[in-house]
Design a protein around this motif. Sequence first.
Motif, PDB file in Angstrom:
ATOM      1  N   VAL A 240       0.852  -1.193   0.000  1.00 19.10           N
ATOM      2  CA  VAL A 240       0.000   0.000   0.000  1.00 19.10           C
ATOM      3  C   VAL A 240       0.885   1.238   0.000  1.00 19.10           C
ATOM      4  O   VAL A 240       1.843   1.328   0.768  1.00 19.10           O
ATOM      5  N   ALA A 241       0.598   2.194  -0.892  1.00 15.86           N
ATOM      6  CA  ALA A 241       1.295   3.479  -0.918  1.00 15.86           C
ATOM      7  C   ALA A 241       0.435   4.441  -1.738  1.00 15.86           C
ATOM      8  O   ALA A 241      -0.415   4.004  -2.521  1.00 15.86           O
ATOM      9  N   GLY A 242       0.637   5.725  -1.543  1.00 15.13           N
ATOM     10  CA  GLY A 242      -0.052   6.721  -2.355  1.00 15.13           C
ATOM     11  C   GLY A 242      -1.546   6.845  -2.080  1.00 15.13           C
ATOM     12  O   GLY A 242      -2.275   7.399  -2.894  1.00 15.13           O
ATOM     13  N   GLU A 243      -2.000   6.376  -0.923  1.00 16.80           N
ATOM     14  CA  GLU A 243      -3.442   6.410  -0.650  1.00 16.80           C
ATOM     15  C   GLU A 243      -3.887   7.799  -0.184  1.00 16.80           C
ATOM     16  O   GLU A 243      -4.415   7.972   0.923  1.00 16.80           O
ATOM     17  N   PRO A 251     -12.273  14.765  10.488  1.00 18.27           N
ATOM     18  CA  PRO A 251     -12.689  13.562  11.232  1.00 18.27           C
ATOM     19  C   PRO A 251     -14.190  13.516  11.505  1.00 18.27           C
ATOM     20  O   PRO A 251     -14.725  12.467  11.843  1.00 18.27           O
ATOM     21  N   ASN A 260     -13.499   4.852   7.790  1.00 18.53           N
ATOM     22  CA  ASN A 260     -13.226   6.087   8.517  1.00 18.53           C
ATOM     23  C   ASN A 260     -14.199   7.181   8.064  1.00 18.53           C
ATOM     24  O   ASN A 260     -15.136   6.923   7.311  1.00 18.53           O
ATOM     25  N   LEU A 323       4.989  16.060   3.458  1.00 21.43           N
ATOM     26  CA  LEU A 323       5.685  14.844   3.885  1.00 21.43           C
ATOM     27  C   LEU A 323       6.869  14.510   2.995  1.00 21.43           C
ATOM     28  O   LEU A 323       7.887  14.052   3.482  1.00 21.43           O
TER      29      LEU A 323
ATOM     30  N   ILE B 244       5.173  15.875   9.412  1.00 26.30           N
ATOM     31  CA  ILE B 244       3.995  15.212   9.975  1.00 26.30           C
ATOM     32  C   ILE B 244       3.296  16.133  10.979  1.00 26.30           C
ATOM     33  O   ILE B 244       2.084  16.046  11.165  1.00 26.30           O
ATOM     34  N   HIS B 246       2.550  19.043  10.608  1.00 28.91           N
ATOM     35  CA  HIS B 246       1.619  19.949   9.950  1.00 28.91           C
ATOM     36  C   HIS B 246       0.653  19.212   9.027  1.00 28.91           C
ATOM     37  O   HIS B 246       0.098  19.796   8.096  1.00 28.91           O
ATOM     38  N   VAL B 247       0.447  17.926   9.312  1.00 33.54           N
ATOM     39  CA  VAL B 247      -0.660  17.190   8.717  1.00 33.54           C
ATOM     40  C   VAL B 247      -1.911  17.628   9.487  1.00 33.54           C
ATOM     41  O   VAL B 247      -1.905  17.641  10.716  1.00 33.54           O
ATOM     42  N   VAL B 249      -5.317  17.220  11.180  1.00 35.85           N
ATOM     43  CA  VAL B 249      -6.180  16.134  11.636  1.00 35.85           C
ATOM     44  C   VAL B 249      -7.579  16.642  11.950  1.00 35.85           C
ATOM     45  O   VAL B 249      -8.518  15.883  12.041  1.00 35.85           O
ATOM     46  N   ASP B 250      -7.707  17.962  12.094  1.00 38.05           N
ATOM     47  CA  ASP B 250      -9.025  18.521  12.372  1.00 38.05           C
ATOM     48  C   ASP B 250      -9.054  19.984  11.941  1.00 38.05           C
ATOM     49  O   ASP B 250      -8.547  20.849  12.643  1.00 38.05           O
ATOM     50  N   ARG B 315      -3.135   9.355  13.930  1.00 35.14           N
ATOM     51  CA  ARG B 315      -3.666   9.717  12.614  1.00 35.14           C
ATOM     52  C   ARG B 315      -2.538  10.183  11.690  1.00 35.14           C
ATOM     53  O   ARG B 315      -2.513   9.863  10.502  1.00 35.14           O
ATOM     54  N   THR B 319      -1.355   8.452   8.179  1.00 37.46           N
ATOM     55  CA  THR B 319      -1.196   9.200   6.922  1.00 37.46           C
ATOM     56  C   THR B 319       0.148   8.859   6.274  1.00 37.46           C
ATOM     57  O   THR B 319       0.227   8.611   5.065  1.00 37.46           O
ATOM     58  N   VAL B 320       1.196   8.834   7.078  1.00 40.12           N
ATOM     59  CA  VAL B 320       2.520   8.453   6.565  1.00 40.12           C
ATOM     60  C   VAL B 320       2.471   7.034   5.991  1.00 40.12           C
ATOM     61  O   VAL B 320       2.971   6.771   4.891  1.00 40.12           O
ATOM     62  N   ASN B 322      -0.187   5.337   4.922  1.00 38.98           N
ATOM     63  CA  ASN B 322      -1.047   5.257   3.733  1.00 38.98           C
ATOM     64  C   ASN B 322      -0.353   5.818   2.497  1.00 38.98           C
ATOM     65  O   ASN B 322      -0.595   5.374   1.387  1.00 38.98           O
ATOM     66  N   LEU B 323       0.515   6.813   2.703  1.00 39.64           N
ATOM     67  CA  LEU B 323       1.183   7.425   1.553  1.00 39.64           C
ATOM     68  C   LEU B 323       2.453   6.674   1.144  1.00 39.64           C
ATOM     69  O   LEU B 323       2.743   6.555  -0.042  1.00 39.64           O
ATOM     70  N   GLN B 352      -7.101   1.989  13.003  1.00 34.15           N
ATOM     71  CA  GLN B 352      -8.379   2.366  12.407  1.00 34.15           C
ATOM     72  C   GLN B 352      -8.172   3.144  11.096  1.00 34.15           C
ATOM     73  O   GLN B 352      -8.880   2.934  10.124  1.00 34.15           O
ATOM     74  N   ALA B 353      -7.179   4.031  11.085  1.00 36.10           N
ATOM     75  CA  ALA B 353      -7.023   4.939   9.945  1.00 36.10           C
ATOM     76  C   ALA B 353      -6.081   4.394   8.866  1.00 36.10           C
ATOM     77  O   ALA B 353      -6.041   4.927   7.762  1.00 36.10           O
ATOM     78  N   PHE B 355      -4.907   2.226   5.833  1.00 35.45           N
ATOM     79  CA  PHE B 355      -5.708   1.667   4.738  1.00 35.45           C
ATOM     80  C   PHE B 355      -5.189   0.274   4.379  1.00 35.45           C
ATOM     81  O   PHE B 355      -4.013   0.100   4.044  1.00 35.45           O
ATOM     82  N   ALA B 358      -1.563  -1.439   4.867  1.00 33.68           N
ATOM     83  CA  ALA B 358      -0.682  -0.440   5.487  1.00 33.68           C
ATOM     84  C   ALA B 358      -0.678  -0.634   7.005  1.00 33.68           C
ATOM     85  O   ALA B 358       0.279  -0.260   7.690  1.00 33.68           O
TER      86      ALA B 358
END
Lengths: 395, 395
Positions: A240-243, A251, A260, A323, B244, B246-247, B249-250, B315, B319-320, B322-323, B352-353, B355, B358
């Motif tokens: 998995v990558a680039g999702e 949220p 989610n 990132l 990360i 400055h990702v 989340v809300d 979260r 994100t890291v 998933n990407l 949970q988050a 994907f 991942a």
Amino acid sequence: MRSTPPAETFPAHTPAASQIFTTVLSQGPLTRLEAARRAGLSAAAVTKAVRPLLAAGYLVESADEEARPALGRPASLVRVDGGRALFIGLKATGGELIGVLTDLCCRIRIARRISLTDRQDTAVLAVMGELVHELRTGAVDFGAPVLGLGVAVSGDVDRAEGVVRYSPFLDWRDVPLAELAAKTTGLPVTVDNDVRALTVAEQWFGAGVGLADFAVVTVGAGIGCGLVVHGRVVAGAHGVAGEIGHVTVDPAGPPCHCGNRGCVEAIAGDAAILRRIRESTGVEVADTSEALALAHRGVAGAREAYAGAGEAIGRGIATVANLFGPERVIISGEGLAGYDLFAEQIRDTFTQAAFGSAAHCDVQTRPLPFEEWARGAAATAIQSFITPDDPPPSR
Amino acid sequence: MRSTPPAETFPAHTPAASQIFTTVLSQGPLTRLEAARRAGLSAAAVTKAVRPLLAAGYLVESADEEARPALGRPASLVRVDGGRALFIGLKATGGELIGVLTDLCCRIRIARRISLTDRQDTAVLAVMGELVHELRTGAVDFGAPVLGLGVAVSGDVDRAEGVVRYSPFLDWRDVPLAELAAKTTGLPVTVDNDVRALTVAEQWFGAGVGLADFAVVTVGAGIGCGLVVHGRVVAGAHGVAGEIGHVTVDPAGPPCHCGNRGCVEAIAGDAAILRRIRESTGVEVADTSEALALAHRGVAGAREAYAGAGEAIGRGIATVANLFGPERVIISGEGLAGYDLFAEQIRDTFTQAAFGSAAHCDVQTRPLPFEEWARGAAATAIQSFITPDDPPPSR
């Protein structure tokens, strides 16, 4: 996974040879010296690598007539002989199979589309068999062998194992597609995520040529992302990558099929936009073209749905930029049809959410029809053909 | 930027030589054959690369006594002679300068800390000069030359140019630190983002050895992230990467110093946790240890602040994952002191988050004191010393 023995093998058995071939393929014709410089290899390594490739006809060398010096011989240019071999690329969407026959330079020779009425793996495989047969029949006119098949599918695809782990749009789980397609067609098969396949095509022949770090973001039914870091497509240690579609932007946002809430895809994917327009306007828009028409007529609820999608995409792109700091982000996908409705929101949100000099990233759009995605699948087949099966161990 | 001519130069002038040295440095002692295999190079390339390194004393070769065969000579092992050269690494926090003297194998020989009372660049440089002088005085006992200085600073740092573009904790903008520190110390200086420097240390000597793709996430005053993709630390085309903190989340969350709302750092950074505890409990906690004490006494508002921080970090890590799909995420930083208060929330939110597969990413914690960050700075200086100035062009 190399599922079927190839009809012929590529005479490059070192990473350096694959690399020099790839450099000439994407940036050629080049002098040997320039190819060596761009690949970061010595002239001796290039000479050693190109010899068997010239002998087998994959590379050809000819005088550079344009750069003919006043005295003496003109410099020689090395280029790939595109006509030497053919490849097939397929892209499966939820409703259609798009297929192309390309040459070794990944130039499209024939393109075909067939509707998919049944998404079950066996039904899709039967249609793939049909389409491949049609393309191979057409290939006879070009007098070169078809040496590989690439299949691009959206979702979680494990290229190394040749398995589609999970494809939401096809509703597939753990389908050993490379093995099944090889049985059906008798060709060596490479299976990859569709956005990663498109990213390979962009890296070799598109807006990513010569860039060490860039991203392709696709908008449409799903929101996808292909990442190139240090000159190579990121596949992810676990497939998995680039999702980017599952980056959370809110949220408390709408539920996503991944379990989610407020993912980019749950706000900016086609289905999410349609749902929001129905809720806010009461108009039962049936598809994207109706939704676009409503927004272009200026209906506030429809315009807001696209604006919200633009913000979500912009935030997703900013996350990618924060990132890994790509040089360029290429936005593509069928969702570009509504680009005028959310371009401003993408740019504004990206600029606002990008951290420091990450905002210098060049964000551009490139309309690429599904034939280009299928071409990406052919590019992955070419990649499998020219790259030794065992890459060097990770360091 | 190589700011000052080095006292001596490293006799490895090809990427292959740097690579083989790095492989032996981080994974040695190794036989030549094993070093070749791990670096993905031919035995001939290794022989050519190690010859000048053995001659100059950077590598030594000795019999592998443990693997002595019943008959014949034992195999030779190649290893780095750590005592051959010394390096200095500095890590600057908002209130302290931490310095280490290391050998060529990045083993800490001396460690020192000095308070920073004034964060102005000229004042910090004066303290740096003092600390470097003290470490060099101590270096005399080890009978080897000090060949480089690495300085690690949080924020947006352009290593190639040697400039600190923006450091929130020091309140610096566009400080040409490599040039200034070279003038002060007379040493070749490498300046890098502190988390990236720590990531180099983890890649060479820590929990990242042998992994092609991993991430280091640091929690504390700031929330940072170092990424290794395809075996190399990601620096970003414009100098920004791994942000990360400055990702988002809300988007409706608390304001962040970067100008956005609800960033991971605006929820999970030390200052954000303190602020939230003050608001919800009315207790004027002065620092992190008071906040921790309150949470450990079970005060609900304090516990909730840490729980919220854990969710935000989880979260961000998802994100890291998933990407990039890293094989491992290493959580470190001074914020680990409160890990029992948010470990569960990090894991639950991540699971949970994340994907699909991942979620298989191995998330682990490693307490690394600031001396390890300074050691990371020394590792960047070693890296600059052993790597040719001009890396091969991007492909």
